[in-house]
Write an enzyme that holds these catalytic residues in place. Sequence first.
Site, mmCIF file in Angstrom:
data_model
loop_
_atom_site.group_PDB
_atom_site.id
_atom_site.type_symbol
_atom_site.label_atom_id
_atom_site.label_comp_id
_atom_site.label_asym_id
_atom_site.label_seq_id
_atom_site.Cartn_x
_atom_site.Cartn_y
_atom_site.Cartn_z
ATOM 1 N N HIS A 131 0.824 -1.279 0.123
ATOM 2 C CA HIS A 131 0.035 -0.093 -0.077
ATOM 3 C C HIS A 131 0.892 1.368 0.154
ATOM 4 O O HIS A 131 1.834 1.313 0.675
ATOM 5 C CB HIS A 131 -0.991 0.136 1.257
ATOM 6 C CG HIS A 131 -1.954 1.289 1.548
ATOM 7 N ND1 HIS A 131 -3.082 1.319 0.696
ATOM 8 C CD2 HIS A 131 -1.689 2.274 1.969
ATOM 9 C CE1 HIS A 131 -3.566 2.346 0.810
ATOM 10 N NE2 HIS A 131 -2.736 2.951 1.583
ATOM 11 N N ASP A 152 -15.268 2.882 8.042
ATOM 12 C CA ASP A 152 -14.201 3.828 7.455
ATOM 13 C C ASP A 152 -14.522 4.765 6.151
ATOM 14 O O ASP A 152 -14.337 5.820 6.185
ATOM 15 C CB ASP A 152 -12.907 2.966 7.160
ATOM 16 C CG ASP A 152 -11.800 3.897 6.409
ATOM 17 O OD1 ASP A 152 -11.467 4.816 6.955
ATOM 18 O OD2 ASP A 152 -11.480 3.579 5.373
ATOM 19 N N ARG A 177 -14.745 13.208 7.224
ATOM 20 C CA ARG A 177 -13.330 13.838 7.481
ATOM 21 C C ARG A 177 -12.903 14.572 5.969
ATOM 22 O O ARG A 177 -12.507 15.593 6.494
ATOM 23 C CB ARG A 177 -12.247 12.823 7.534
ATOM 24 C CG ARG A 177 -12.395 12.077 8.983
ATOM 25 C CD ARG A 177 -11.510 10.853 8.954
ATOM 26 N NE ARG A 177 -10.055 11.155 8.621
ATOM 27 C CZ ARG A 177 -9.268 10.134 8.186
ATOM 28 N NH1 ARG A 177 -9.484 8.862 8.010
ATOM 29 N NH2 ARG A 177 -7.951 10.513 7.975
ATOM 30 N N SER A 227 -7.402 4.169 9.531
ATOM 31 C CA SER A 227 -8.219 4.149 8.068
ATOM 32 C C SER A 227 -7.524 3.174 7.002
ATOM 33 O O SER A 227 -7.939 2.122 6.620
ATOM 34 C CB SER A 227 -8.292 5.289 7.565
ATOM 35 O OG SER A 227 -8.814 5.383 6.398
ATOM 36 N N LYS A 243 -8.290 -1.242 6.385
ATOM 37 C CA LYS A 243 -8.370 -1.880 5.063
ATOM 38 C C LYS A 243 -7.456 -2.928 4.747
ATOM 39 O O LYS A 243 -7.871 -3.872 4.148
ATOM 40 C CB LYS A 243 -8.434 -0.833 3.845
ATOM 41 C CG LYS A 243 -9.657 0.175 4.001
ATOM 42 C CD LYS A 243 -9.651 1.336 3.093
ATOM 43 C CE LYS A 243 -8.957 2.469 3.786
ATOM 44 N NZ LYS A 243 -9.103 3.819 3.291
HETATM 45 N N1 URA Z 1 -5.894 6.971 2.845
HETATM 46 C C1 URA Z 1 -6.816 6.113 3.476
HETATM 47 O O1 URA Z 1 -7.146 5.236 3.108
HETATM 48 N N2 URA Z 1 -7.212 6.796 4.638
HETATM 49 C C2 URA Z 1 -6.976 8.053 4.954
HETATM 50 O O2 URA Z 1 -7.317 8.598 6.099
HETATM 51 C C3 URA Z 1 -5.729 8.641 4.164
HETATM 52 C C4 URA Z 1 -5.351 7.956 3.254
#
Ligand code: URA
Length: 433
Positions: free
Chosen positions: A84, A163, A170, A185, A189
């Site tokens: 990621h 999320d 947000r 966050s 995932k």
């Molecule tokens: N990427 C994400 O998946 N979440 C965040 O809060 C910021 C970047």
Amino acid sequence: MIRPAELIERKRNGGELTPEEIRELVLGHASGEIPDYQLAAFCMAVYFRGLTAVETLALTEAFVQSGSTLDLRAELGRAVVDKHSTGGVGDKTSLVVGPLVAACGVPFGKMSGRGLGHTGGTLDKLESIPGFRVELSNEEFIELVRAVGVAIIGQSPDLVPADKRLYALRDVTATVDSIPLIAASIMSKKIAAGAEGIVLDVKVGDGAFMKSLADARMLAEAMLELGRGAGREVVCLLTDMDQPLGWAIGNALEVDEVRRMLAGEDTPPDLFSLAVQATGRLLALSDLGIDAEEGTRRAEQVLDDGSALATFSRWIEAQGGDPAPEALPTAPVVHELAADDEGFVAEISALGLGRVALELGAGRRTKDDAIDHAVGIRCFAKRGDALAPGQPLAEIHARDKESARRAAERIRELVTITGEPQPPRPIVLETLV
Ligand code: URA
């Protein structure tokens, strides 16, 4: 029943919430029982007061619990790895790393996102390939990882819905750039998507979320701790995003750059270095029982012997795409920009170039904007390069001459040239395990 206002007040005053309280807030919001305005206030309190490690883990676990999860070891009988990036300009690393890892015999399964603002998204890049499908079911995803060794798909909607809801909030309440909120966050995932070994590429620089190495380290440490808390093996690479990664910025241009690199035709040194190091780390987290150095050597070998390119083509076809280079869309106008003077490249703003690509139509300003897959920039200048007058600096791929001309003017301002030689900087600035 919890009283959200009391919890918001406690956090606002610098107090700590229990894991159960955080869980009730998050799940209450996800189910619609607690309104957006209370979670928005909570996020702002967190923005200023932060979260402890225990609170951040509780938030991550609540996100994960809000939806379904995958267990890829149970499905495939072996460790699956994932990578990621926190997002940058020209960042097509996953498109290289997926086939490299798979060509080395390790399954790579990734759920990915779309680009917003000046940063590009892996799904948008993949969708520039005619026919490529990113909306696959979890069953199709697992089957692809099993059969081809690599799959990259859009995040399934039943994974971490809490999320998704909170992120949208947000985004409109100036509370995205909080380290514990970002860490929870991202890691929720990754945890829900089921990979056991995860390499996180935390970008640092003007084109990244994290502008300083100190902030990037804090985010990396928080994510490492969450990974450990969830029983995953995680490595964080802190990498340079003060200039774009590779040469290409823009969806089809980036896919083309990846294919050419895998074919050994044209290789941007920074992208090569990051891709083989990230692959080395991923292989070291797999069941192969090798270290990262040996992993990097194997990555270089599958690039050299053509098996990474063969895996790339198989993967694109398996997800419905046409892997032929001539299938990619091209822009009607290609404008070349050359250096005026002699000198050394001191700076190339990643943020600035990302914005120029956005102006050209390669990105989206709001999440519902359409994007133009064909347009973008190939910026050949890299920090430290010595330039001669007339040397190509960039190539602008545009819909029309006027937008190409405007982009060229901006790019000239974004590349700073000095008379002093400039030391190049490595792409991987630090590795945290
Ligand atoms: N990427 C994400 O998946 N979440 C965040 O809060 C910021 C970047």
